[in-house]
Write a protein that holds these residues in place. Structure first.
Motif, PDB file in Angstrom:
ATOM      1  N   ASP A   1       0.831  -1.213   0.000  1.00 38.20           N
ATOM      2  CA  ASP A   1       0.000   0.000   0.000  1.00 38.20           C
ATOM      3  C   ASP A   1       0.862   1.258   0.000  1.00 38.20           C
ATOM      4  O   ASP A   1       0.468   2.285  -0.548  1.00 38.20           O
ATOM      5  CB  ASP A   1      -0.914   0.018   1.232  1.00 38.20           C
ATOM      6  CG  ASP A   1      -2.039  -0.985   1.127  1.00 38.20           C
ATOM      7  OD1 ASP A   1      -2.326  -1.443   0.003  1.00 38.20           O
ATOM      8  OD2 ASP A   1      -2.629  -1.330   2.172  1.00 38.20           O
ATOM      9  N   ASN A   2       2.023   1.167   0.655  1.00 43.71           N
ATOM     10  CA  ASN A   2       2.890   2.335   0.738  1.00 43.71           C
ATOM     11  C   ASN A   2       4.280   1.918   1.193  1.00 43.71           C
ATOM     12  O   ASN A   2       4.471   0.823   1.736  1.00 43.71           O
ATOM     13  CB  ASN A   2       2.312   3.398   1.692  1.00 43.71           C
ATOM     14  CG  ASN A   2       1.885   2.812   3.031  1.00 43.71           C
ATOM     15  OD1 ASN A   2       2.687   2.185   3.732  1.00 43.71           O
ATOM     16  ND2 ASN A   2       0.617   2.996   3.393  1.00 43.71           N
ATOM     17  N   LEU A   3       5.216   2.814   0.952  1.00 45.44           N
ATOM     18  CA  LEU A   3       6.576   2.676   1.469  1.00 45.44           C
ATOM     19  C   LEU A   3       6.774   3.794   2.479  1.00 45.44           C
ATOM     20  O   LEU A   3       6.564   4.961   2.169  1.00 45.44           O
ATOM     21  CB  LEU A   3       7.606   2.807   0.345  1.00 45.44           C
ATOM     22  CG  LEU A   3       9.069   2.960   0.769  1.00 45.44           C
ATOM     23  CD1 LEU A   3       9.553   1.726   1.523  1.00 45.44           C
ATOM     24  CD2 LEU A   3       9.955   3.230  -0.445  1.00 45.44           C
ATOM     25  N   ILE A   4       7.180   3.425   3.697  1.00 47.74           N
ATOM     26  CA  ILE A   4       7.401   4.418   4.752  1.00 47.74           C
ATOM     27  C   ILE A   4       8.883   4.403   5.116  1.00 47.74           C
ATOM     28  O   ILE A   4       9.423   3.367   5.521  1.00 47.74           O
ATOM     29  CB  ILE A   4       6.543   4.107   5.989  1.00 47.74           C
ATOM     30  CG1 ILE A   4       5.050   4.151   5.610  1.00 47.74           C
ATOM     31  CG2 ILE A   4       6.847   5.100   7.118  1.00 47.74           C
ATOM     32  CD1 ILE A   4       4.121   3.643   6.692  1.00 47.74           C
ATOM     33  N   VAL A   5       9.538   5.542   4.924  1.00 47.48           N
ATOM     34  CA  VAL A   5      10.950   5.680   5.261  1.00 47.48           C
ATOM     35  C   VAL A   5      11.049   6.473   6.559  1.00 47.48           C
ATOM     36  O   VAL A   5      10.630   7.625   6.618  1.00 47.48           O
ATOM     37  CB  VAL A   5      11.738   6.398   4.149  1.00 47.48           C
ATOM     38  CG1 VAL A   5      13.222   6.469   4.515  1.00 47.48           C
ATOM     39  CG2 VAL A   5      11.539   5.699   2.810  1.00 47.48           C
ATOM     40  N   CYS A   6      11.572   5.847   7.600  1.00 41.45           N
ATOM     41  CA  CYS A   6      11.708   6.495   8.899  1.00 41.45           C
ATOM     42  C   CYS A   6      13.152   6.956   9.077  1.00 41.45           C
ATOM     43  O   CYS A   6      14.077   6.149   9.017  1.00 41.45           O
ATOM     44  CB  CYS A   6      11.346   5.532  10.027  1.00 41.45           C
ATOM     45  SG  CYS A   6       9.665   4.883   9.935  1.00 41.45           S
ATOM     46  N   GLY A   7      13.338   8.256   9.294  1.00 38.22           N
ATOM     47  CA  GLY A   7      14.683   8.781   9.475  1.00 38.22           C
ATOM     48  C   GLY A   7      14.645  10.225   9.905  1.00 38.22           C
ATOM     49  O   GLY A   7      13.622  10.899   9.760  1.00 38.22           O
ATOM     50  N   MET A   8      15.759  10.690  10.421  1.00 35.88           N
ATOM     51  CA  MET A   8      15.870  12.066  10.890  1.00 35.88           C
ATOM     52  C   MET A   8      17.100  12.723  10.267  1.00 35.88           C
ATOM     53  O   MET A   8      18.097  12.054   9.971  1.00 35.88           O
ATOM     54  CB  MET A   8      15.996  12.106  12.419  1.00 35.88           C
ATOM     55  CG  MET A   8      14.863  11.434  13.170  1.00 35.88           C
ATOM     56  SD  MET A   8      13.249  12.208  12.943  1.00 35.88           S
ATOM     57  CE  MET A   8      13.569  13.867  13.532  1.00 35.88           C
ATOM     58  N   GLY A   9      17.033  14.042  10.097  1.00 32.42           N
ATOM     59  CA  GLY A   9      18.198  14.785   9.636  1.00 32.42           C
ATOM     60  C   GLY A   9      18.738  14.242   8.331  1.00 32.42           C
ATOM     61  O   GLY A   9      17.997  13.958   7.379  1.00 32.42           O
ATOM     62  N   GLY A  10      20.065  14.052   8.290  1.00 35.62           N
ATOM     63  CA  GLY A  10      20.701  13.564   7.076  1.00 35.62           C
ATOM     64  C   GLY A  10      20.247  12.181   6.669  1.00 35.62           C
ATOM     65  O   GLY A  10      20.298  11.822   5.487  1.00 35.62           O
ATOM     66  N   SER A  11      19.777  11.387   7.620  1.00 37.03           N
ATOM     67  CA  SER A  11      19.317  10.028   7.307  1.00 37.03           C
ATOM     68  C   SER A  11      17.910  10.001   6.725  1.00 37.03           C
ATOM     69  O   SER A  11      17.454   8.954   6.254  1.00 37.03           O
ATOM     70  CB  SER A  11      19.382   9.150   8.562  1.00 37.03           C
ATOM     71  OG  SER A  11      20.714   8.991   8.997  1.00 37.03           O
ATOM     72  N   ALA A  12      17.210  11.139   6.776  1.00 28.42           N
ATOM     73  CA  ALA A  12      15.901  11.237   6.129  1.00 28.42           C
ATOM     74  C   ALA A  12      16.026  11.684   4.678  1.00 28.42           C
ATOM     75  O   ALA A  12      15.137  11.435   3.860  1.00 28.42           O
ATOM     76  CB  ALA A  12      15.009  12.225   6.893  1.00 28.42           C
ATOM     77  N   LEU A  13      17.140  12.334   4.339  1.00 29.49           N
ATOM     78  CA  LEU A  13      17.312  12.885   2.995  1.00 29.49           C
ATOM     79  C   LEU A  13      17.219  11.826   1.892  1.00 29.49           C
ATOM     80  O   LEU A  13      16.614  12.093   0.844  1.00 29.49           O
ATOM     81  CB  LEU A  13      18.646  13.634   2.900  1.00 29.49           C
ATOM     82  CG  LEU A  13      18.774  14.888   3.776  1.00 29.49           C
ATOM     83  CD1 LEU A  13      20.167  15.495   3.613  1.00 29.49           C
ATOM     84  CD2 LEU A  13      17.711  15.914   3.405  1.00 29.49           C
TER      85      LEU A  13
END
Length: 333
Positions: free
Chosen positions: A36-48
């Motif tokens: 249904d979806n792809l969810i990428v969990c990350g913060m700061g540079g790791s979210a880019l």
């Protein structure tokens, strides 16, 4: 001032896509036949990397990628997460507390998970729970997560390719950072002593956001970003009474597709209106043969701008001392 040699990182990181792809070549998680979806969990540079992946799949769509990509930058999975979600856990250090929280939540709910990290708590948790891991191995002293972008993007996309959710990227562009260095330094001079603002059309909003982040972290100074057409409904009115000195960079693709022509017209009109208010502006051309090449070329240009702006302010562009001090205070009991 460049004690950690960030210049060398800028010279090399845009062409590390193949290395990132190789990190993930053997990772093939079990997922529902249709997600249904792809969810990428990350913060700061790791979210880019998640932001870039979302933009790439949105503007380079195939029948295989008919699913939304959500980048979660917080402690909890979004409400749309479910049994047919694929969860990418992204933390270069492996110790980002918000991302650790999302990982634990996804494990408790028995979702399909792939972990992307260089070690830390996240790797430990993933191994304990027998989760697929894409482990980064980047041997460069003082490396910052914000420059793992190309490795991580290519690795994430490769995982999708491995399980048939995206087509293989036909050919990675060859980027020449050295050819953009002088222009980047010239752009930095336009905003020295001023607050930089970066505008782009919706197609390239990731680049504008990334420029803002690099200026914050490399140059140690405030910067802001927005995109067309949204900014024409609110932000531009604030420049009726600008309360400071600004330089507004307009990132413009002259050879864009027809769907973006109206936003380029908005860009041109906005630039003229700002100039009438005495605001300093500059058009920055977006160049490249493919969408990915255009993104990478313009990202590198922003790197050079932020790098030389840091040097003009007598700042070492690599460390982020305020972030590290904040983390220590947050962890203090």
């Amino acid at each position: 001032m460049d004690k950690s040699n960030l210049r060398e990182v800028i010279m090399n990181y845009p062409n590390q896509l193949e290395i990132g792809r190789n990190f993930a070549k053997k990772v093939k998680p079990k997922t529902p036949k249709k997600i249904d979806n792809l969810i990428v969990c990350g913060m700061g540079g790791s979210a880019l990397p998640g932001d870039l992946l979302r933009e790439y799949l949105e503007f380079q769509p195939t029948k295989k990628t008919a699913f939304p990509v959500i980048v979660e930058k917080g402690y909890h999975l979004p409400a749309v997460a479910g049994k047919k979600s694929l969860i990418f856990i992204s933390s270069y250090s492996g110790n980002t507390e918000e991302t650790v929280s999302c990982l634990k939540e996804a494990i408790n709910k028995k979702y399909s998970i792939v972990v992307f990290c260089a070690g830390g708590k996240i790797e430990e948790i993933a191994k304990k729970n027998h989760l697929p891991i894409v482990k980064y191995s980047i041997n460069f002293p003082h490396f910052q997560p914000r420059y793992a972008l190309t490795y991580a993007f290519a690795a994430m996309h490769q995982v999708l390719t491995n399980i048939g959710l995206s087509d293989r990227i036909p050919g990675f562009p060859k980027i020449d950072p050295r050819s953009m260095e002088v222009y980047g330094e010239e752009l930095s001079l336009l905003t020295k002593g001023r607050t930089p603002i970066i505008y782009a059309t919706e197609r390239y909003k990731f680049i504008a956001q990334n420029w803002k982040i690099k200026i914050n972290e490399n140059s140690k100074t405030p910067a802001f970003w927005n995109y067309f057409p949204e900014l024409n409904h609110n932000e531009m009115v604030g420049f009726s009474l600008a309360q400071g000195k600004f330089t507004v960079f307009f990132l413009k693709d002259e050879k864009t597709e027809k769907v973006d022509e109206i936003n380029n017209k908005r860009l041109d009109i906005t630039k003229k209106l700002y100039e009438q208010k005495g605001i300093k502006t500059a058009i920055v051309p977006i160049k490249g043969k493919t969408f990915l090449e255009k993104i990478l070329n313009t990202l590198v240009l922003g790197d050079w701008l932020s790098y030389y702006l840091a040097l003009q302010y007598d700042q070492d562009p690599t460390p982020v001392e305020m972030v590290e001090n904040f983390k220590k205070k947050l962890a203090h009991k």
